[in-house]
Design an enzyme around this catalytic site. Structure first.
Site, PDB file in Angstrom:
ATOM      1  N   TRP A 324       0.950  -1.293   0.022  1.00 43.13           N
ATOM      2  CA  TRP A 324       0.094  -0.097   0.147  1.00 43.13           C
ATOM      3  C   TRP A 324       0.892   1.066  -0.091  1.00 43.13           C
ATOM      4  O   TRP A 324       0.374   2.204  -0.712  1.00 43.13           O
ATOM      5  CB  TRP A 324      -1.010   0.037   1.338  1.00 43.13           C
ATOM      6  N   HIS A 325       1.897   1.163   0.672  1.00 45.47           N
ATOM      7  CA  HIS A 325       2.868   2.494   0.608  1.00 45.47           C
ATOM      8  C   HIS A 325       3.528   2.794  -0.743  1.00 45.47           C
ATOM      9  O   HIS A 325       3.821   3.947  -0.608  1.00 45.47           O
ATOM     10  CB  HIS A 325       3.808   2.225   1.950  1.00 45.47           C
ATOM     11  N   GLY A 326       3.669   1.742  -1.459  1.00 48.28           N
ATOM     12  CA  GLY A 326       4.498   2.202  -2.701  1.00 48.28           C
ATOM     13  C   GLY A 326       4.524   1.097  -3.583  1.00 48.28           C
ATOM     14  O   GLY A 326       4.759  -0.184  -3.330  1.00 48.28           O
TER      15      GLY A 326
END
Length: 472
Positions: A324-326
């Site tokens: 989700w973060h990248g």
């Protein structure tokens, strides 16, 4: 537009609040919806249609799911349509080129000369955050936990609300559904919200922005040329920049929510005071952790199906949290590192780390202080070759290479010592507890005025003013 900008502080916010406090209660949601779209258009005018379309589509699908509560097939069909729509947009804009690049690498490795073209798309601001908010609303309507909002304007105000639109905190619909229908705004709300906003502004501009230049200097020197002490100093600086950057933005969002009559959830609870990785992730980005617990971990079975299944559920959650973060493999690696540490703690070490004796207290804090900079370096550096170089600089006994000169380390340490000390002091709870006792007194107001105008001064002279979570 970011909260820590002169255009927001002296143009958008005063103009919006003046209108917001003047219009009748029945018109506040409309003004909030339209004002939030204007706010969003300053950063992403091209994607304004995207967020508006997402609001409209989910409004219609939410009403459809509510209508067919007793018809399982129709309700389930609309539910999966909604999930597909929301997650497909997120996957396309955030991860399409990541998948294409990895497929191209695989084809090249296999000796295939043909390659896919990458897409010329940019990441819409806040799509990771508002997608999760929309999905939580759809899931809760499907479960029957909340009623579908019959007002398009009300739902639009929830999804697009500018205090949390771009970077959270992630607000679930049930937390503010009553306030969307009716809210009272008092002088006390405005006073508390303004003071909270200034505190967050200070964290962001005075600490995060300025200590971030230390990390930038380390990157400019080049990872191959830094010494081991400088590598640790740079990792510490990035850890503090990321914390005060995101925490400051979240505190500003809570303050803005107060001024608008909404109670925004707490997003950080002094995570650097934690004594384990488990405790750290109960204190860091609390609303994201709550979202994954409520909508992924518990539906999978949580800890109710035995140790092995619990470990598998944790694996799925942290794989998704990292992704989700990248759209890069370092985020997946970062998520899996946290998963491994959590499993070790839950099965072996957590009881000791939470011990009451002084030895356990000291060792647990040292353990977390080692985990924090290492994990955030893995988070910060997307290129694995550069990440390897940096980690070997932090742990030179694995490489056997001689350390570089300490001149840069001493120079930067002397230059940034006051900021480093301030970041440590304000990362614990004691200054906030002390300030709460005087925030409404003359001394507290004087401190807030100094923080505000010094922040404005730093912004006016053009100090580096990024927001790290925009890229996520």
């Amino acid at each position: 537009m970011v909260f820590s900008s002169l255009s927001f502080i002296f143009a958008f916010l005063p103009a919006f609040l003046a209108l917001y406090y003047c219009v009748p209660s029945r018109s506040k949601n409309m003004l909030l919806f339209l004002g939030s779209l204007v706010f969003y258009s300053f950063g992403e005018p091209f994607y304004l249609f995207l967020i508006f379309a997402s609001t409209l589509v989910n409004y219609i699908l939410g009403l459809g799911i509510a209508k067919y509560q007793k018809g399982r097939i129709e309700k389930l069909f609309l539910f999966w349509i909604a999930l597909f729509y929301n997650f497909s947009l997120l996957l396309f804009f955030k991860y399409a080129n990541f998948f294409i690049d990895n497929i191209n690498w695989l084809l090249k490795t296999c000796g295939v000369n043909w390659q896919f073209f990458t897409l010329n798309v940019s990441l819409p601001l806040g799509i990771s955050f508002y997608t999760f908010q929309i999905v939580s609303y759809i899931i809760d309507v499907y479960r029957g936990r909340v009623k579908a909002d019959k007002s398009f304007v009300s739902l639009g105000a929830y999804i697009c609300m500018f205090p949390q639109l771009i970077a959270g905190p992630i607000v679930v619909y049930s937390d503010i559904s009553n306030a969307l229908k009716e809210r009272r705004i008092s002088i006390q709300n405005i006073d508390r919200g303004l003071k909270t906003f200034i505190i967050g502004l200070g964290y962001k501009v005075i600490i995060a922005n300025r200590i971030g230049t230390l990390w930038n200097e380390v990157c400019t020197i080049g990872f191959e040329s830094i010494s081991t002490p400088l590598a640790w100093l740079g990792a510490f600086a990035y850890s503090m920049q990321l914390y005060f950057d995101f925490w400051g933005y979240s505190v500003m969002a809570i303050g803005l929510g107060d001024m608008l009559g909404f109670s925004m959830p707490e997003n950080f609870r002094y995570p650097y005071m934690a004594r384990s990785v488990t405790e750290f992730w109960r204190r860091w980005h609390i609303t994201l952790g709550a979202w994954f617990r409520e909508y992924v971990y518990i539906p999978l079975g949580g800890n109710r199906k035995g140790t092995l299944r619990t470990i598998f559920h944790l694996f799925v959650v942290w794989l998704l949290v990292g992704f989700w973060h990248g759209a890069a493999w370092n985020f997946v690696f970062w998520g899996l590192l946290i998963f491994v540490l959590l499993v070790i703690e839950k099965t072996i070490t957590l009881r000791f780390l939470n011990g009451k004796n002084i030895f356990a207290w000291l060792l647990s804090h040292l353990y977390v202080m080692l985990y924090i900079p290492v994990s955030w370096i893995i988070f910060a550096i997307t290129d694995f070759s550069e990440l390897r170089v940096y980690l070997l600089k932090m742990f030179p006994f694995f490489s056997g290479a001689p350390t570089a000169s300490l001149n840069d380390f001493w120079r930067l340490l002397n230059l940034y010592a006051p900021l480093l000390i301030a970041s440590v002091i304000f990362s614990v709870s004691y200054p906030q507890k002390l300030f709460e006792k005087i925030r409404d007194k003359a001394l507290g107001i004087l401190i807030l005025l100094v923080v505000f105008w010094y922040s404005v001064y730093l912004l006016a002279i053009g100090i580096n003013n990024p927001f790290l979570y925009f890229r996520f």
